[in-house]
Design an enzyme around this catalytic site. Structure first.
Site, PDB file in Angstrom:
ATOM      1  N   ASP A   1       0.849  -1.205   0.000  1.00  0.00           N
ATOM      2  CA  ASP A   1       0.000   0.000   0.000  1.00  0.00           C
ATOM      3  C   ASP A   1       0.883   1.252   0.000  1.00  0.00           C
ATOM      4  O   ASP A   1       1.719   1.410   0.887  1.00  0.00           O
ATOM      5  CB  ASP A   1      -0.888  -0.041   1.259  1.00  0.00           C
ATOM      6  CG  ASP A   1      -1.973   1.021   1.242  1.00  0.00           C
ATOM      7  OD1 ASP A   1      -1.973   1.863   0.334  1.00  0.00           O
ATOM      8  OD2 ASP A   1      -2.816   1.008   2.165  1.00  0.00           O
TER       9      ASP A   1
ATOM     10  N   HIS B   1     -10.010  -1.267  -6.888  1.00  0.00           N
ATOM     11  CA  HIS B   1      -9.655  -0.104  -6.061  1.00  0.00           C
ATOM     12  C   HIS B   1      -8.778   0.883  -6.841  1.00  0.00           C
ATOM     13  O   HIS B   1      -8.970   2.100  -6.756  1.00  0.00           O
ATOM     14  CB  HIS B   1      -8.940  -0.589  -4.801  1.00  0.00           C
ATOM     15  CG  HIS B   1      -8.570   0.507  -3.865  1.00  0.00           C
ATOM     16  ND1 HIS B   1      -9.503   1.304  -3.251  1.00  0.00           N
ATOM     17  CD2 HIS B   1      -7.352   0.949  -3.432  1.00  0.00           C
ATOM     18  CE1 HIS B   1      -8.886   2.194  -2.485  1.00  0.00           C
ATOM     19  NE2 HIS B   1      -7.579   2.002  -2.576  1.00  0.00           N
TER      20      HIS B   1
HETATM   21  C1  HEM Z   1      -9.567   0.032   3.265  1.00  0.00           C
HETATM   22  C2  HEM Z   1      -8.878   1.111   2.995  1.00  0.00           C
HETATM   23  C3  HEM Z   1      -7.843   1.132   1.914  1.00  0.00           C
HETATM   24  C4  HEM Z   1      -6.908   0.189   1.600  1.00  0.00           C
HETATM   25  C5  HEM Z   1      -6.647  -1.150   2.289  1.00  0.00           C
HETATM   26  C6  HEM Z   1      -6.185   0.685   0.447  1.00  0.00           C
HETATM   27  C7  HEM Z   1      -5.180  -0.006  -0.181  1.00  0.00           C
HETATM   28  C8  HEM Z   1      -4.589   0.382  -1.385  1.00  0.00           C
HETATM   29  C9  HEM Z   1      -3.650  -0.402  -2.148  1.00  0.00           C
HETATM   30  C10 HEM Z   1      -3.149  -1.795  -1.763  1.00  0.00           C
HETATM   31  C11 HEM Z   1      -3.325   0.299  -3.248  1.00  0.00           C
HETATM   32  C12 HEM Z   1      -2.370  -0.107  -4.402  1.00  0.00           C
HETATM   33  C13 HEM Z   1      -0.950   0.316  -4.197  1.00  0.00           C
HETATM   34  C14 HEM Z   1      -0.737   1.793  -4.133  1.00  0.00           C
HETATM   35  O1  HEM Z   1      -0.552   2.463  -5.147  1.00  0.00           O
HETATM   36  O2  HEM Z   1      -0.769   2.303  -3.021  1.00  0.00           O
HETATM   37  C15 HEM Z   1      -4.031   1.552  -3.188  1.00  0.00           C
HETATM   38  C16 HEM Z   1      -3.951   2.552  -4.115  1.00  0.00           C
HETATM   39  C17 HEM Z   1      -4.597   3.766  -4.023  1.00  0.00           C
HETATM   40  N1  HEM Z   1      -5.528   4.120  -3.069  1.00  0.00           N
HETATM   41 FE1  HEM Z   1      -6.157   2.990  -1.517  1.00  0.00          FE
HETATM   42  N2  HEM Z   1      -6.687   1.923   0.115  1.00  0.00           N
HETATM   43  C18 HEM Z   1      -7.715   2.218   0.964  1.00  0.00           C
HETATM   44  C19 HEM Z   1      -8.498   3.356   0.952  1.00  0.00           C
HETATM   45  C20 HEM Z   1      -8.355   4.395   0.076  1.00  0.00           C
HETATM   46  C21 HEM Z   1      -9.132   5.600   0.078  1.00  0.00           C
HETATM   47  C22 HEM Z   1     -10.268   5.913   1.056  1.00  0.00           C
HETATM   48  C23 HEM Z   1      -8.652   6.384  -0.935  1.00  0.00           C
HETATM   49  C24 HEM Z   1      -9.077   7.767  -1.408  1.00  0.00           C
HETATM   50  C25 HEM Z   1      -9.995   8.518  -0.838  1.00  0.00           C
HETATM   51  C26 HEM Z   1      -7.566   5.669  -1.569  1.00  0.00           C
HETATM   52  C27 HEM Z   1      -6.819   6.145  -2.618  1.00  0.00           C
HETATM   53  C28 HEM Z   1      -5.895   5.416  -3.318  1.00  0.00           C
HETATM   54  C29 HEM Z   1      -5.154   5.918  -4.469  1.00  0.00           C
HETATM   55  C30 HEM Z   1      -5.234   7.336  -5.040  1.00  0.00           C
HETATM   56  C31 HEM Z   1      -4.357   4.880  -4.924  1.00  0.00           C
HETATM   57  C32 HEM Z   1      -3.395   4.910  -6.111  1.00  0.00           C
HETATM   58  C33 HEM Z   1      -4.154   4.621  -7.391  1.00  0.00           C
HETATM   59  C34 HEM Z   1      -3.180   4.616  -8.582  1.00  0.00           C
HETATM   60  O3  HEM Z   1      -2.928   5.703  -9.090  1.00  0.00           O
HETATM   61  O4  HEM Z   1      -2.693   3.551  -8.944  1.00  0.00           O
HETATM   62  N3  HEM Z   1      -7.417   4.468  -0.941  1.00  0.00           N
HETATM   63  N4  HEM Z   1      -4.800   1.584  -2.048  1.00  0.00           N
END
Ligand code: HEM
Length: 326
Positions: A143, A216
């Site tokens: 993440d 996601h």
């Molecule tokens: C249960 C809560 C969450 C978990 C476990 C989670 C986990 C992850 C994981 C594993 C990734 C892929 C790796 C990375 O680029 O970081 C990711 C990407 C991302 N997450 Fe989350 N996330 C959560 C909540 C959120 C929320 C609430 C937002 C925005 C309001 C968010 C925004 C993003 C963004 C912007 C990316 C990158 C997308 C890209 O450009 O590839 N995440 N998240």
């Protein structure tokens, strides 16, 4: 100078969300003015472990602390209700985001903060987060990979000329998520990867041709009509209690405008088109949601006399008493 929003991912964090009791505004303002000094005092004893502290101020506290009009886009977190999942809004006057390479430093700073605020605040939420292996969340995925870095990160989080009085500041949204790990682990890894949009072991993003629209990563890829991708800086942390079967991710996202984070949340919870919600929510429930403004370190340390409000007991705010350190 911005507060220390951008840094290397931390090994440990404490997230404290507080409400300030009526009549305790001057105490809160004094503490905010001293927070950089307190952080220096605790952190200097172990500089290699990189203690940092970011303070956010909620919409309902702003006018109680400062005379100056609030930052342009500061408002309470807006709850969302989709066909299947909801993002609740929960109250919060102050957010303290403490990070370090060891928990004891965060703990020590949080202890000093709470000693100063004893009797003046109500603790709404306190979460101790930890790094889980190679930056993984408790779903087992890496993440933070696509966080912007360098000048792109600075641009993503820094308020500019659109709000000159608060240029250099930032907005931050926090949400506490609880995972249904039994249901998640019952899902084959290949299916989990389709939920996230990346491979689990080696963390490679799926190509657009195979990445599901309700993954996601797809939900959180925001592109303006002119083709510019809008980014935020996240520093989520794992937290939980195996004994209580509690497994969570504390989401924290910084941005130059809350609008970008709100667009992401809309796509996650409502879906674009509506109904195409983020499948991560079938396994993760948001239980809190708050929005804060992160002023510059200078503002916190020395809001000018014109901006510090009188406290209810008639004494002057700290801004008129304290000189700023340059
Ligand atoms: C249960 C809560 C969450 C978990 C476990 C989670 C986990 C992850 C994981 C594993 C990734 C892929 C790796 C990375 O680029 O970081 C990711 C990407 C991302 N997450 Fe989350 N996330 C959560 C909540 C959120 C929320 C609430 C937002 C925005 C309001 C968010 C925004 C993003 C963004 C912007 C990316 C990158 C997308 C890209 O450009 O590839 N995440 N998240």
């Amino acid at each position: 100078m911005t507060q220390e929003v951008l840094r290397q991912p931390a090994e440990a964090a404490i997230f404290l969300v507080l409400d300030v009791r009526p009549g305790s505004e001057a105490t809160a303002r004094d503490l905010l003015a001293d927070i950089a000094g307190l952080t220096r005092a605790v952190g200097f004893r172990a500089p290699e472990d990189e203690l940092s502290c970011v303070v956010g101020i909620g919409a309902s506290l702003w006018s109680r602390l400062y005379r100056s009009s609030a930052p342009r886009e500061l408002h309470p977190f807006r709850s969302l209700s989709g066909a299947r999942h909801s993002a609740p809004a929960t109250h919060g006057d102050l957010l303290f985001h403490l990070r370090a390479r060891r928990l004891d430093l965060c703990f020590e700073l949080a202890r000093h903060v709470m000693t100063r605020l004893a009797g003046h605040v109500k603790v709404l939420d306190e979460v101790q987060g930890f790094r889980y292996f190679d930056e993984r969340d408790l779903l087992g995925f890496v993440d933070g990979t696509e966080n912007p870095t360098g000048p792109k990160a600075v641009a993503a989080i820094t308020v500019g000329d659109e709000d000159p009085a608060y240029a250099g500041g930032s907005y931050v949204v926090v949400q506490k998520y609880l995972h249904d790990l039994d249901a998640w682990q019952a899902l084959p890894v290949a299916e989990q990867e389709r939920v996230i949009g990346r491979s689990k072991l080696d963390d490679i993003e799926m190509t657009d041709a195979v990445k599901p629209a309700n993954s996601h990563v797809a939900a959180n890829t925001i592109v303006d009509p002119d083709g510019t991708e809008r980014q935020i800086v996240r520093e989520n942390m794992a937290f939980g209690s195996p004994g209580a079967a509690e497994f969570g991710t504390y989401f924290i996202g910084y941005a130059a405008t809350p609008d970008v984070i709100e667009r992401m949340l809309l796509r996650m919870f409502i879906g674009a088109p509506p109904g195409n919600y983020d499948r991560i929510l079938d396994f993760s429930t948001a239980v809190t949601g708050s929005l804060f403004f992160v002023p510059t370190a200078e503002f916190l340390e020395d809001p000018s006399p014109a901006t510090a409000t009188n406290s209810p007991d008639g004494s002057l705010g700290i801004g008129s008493l304290k000189r700023s350190r340059t």
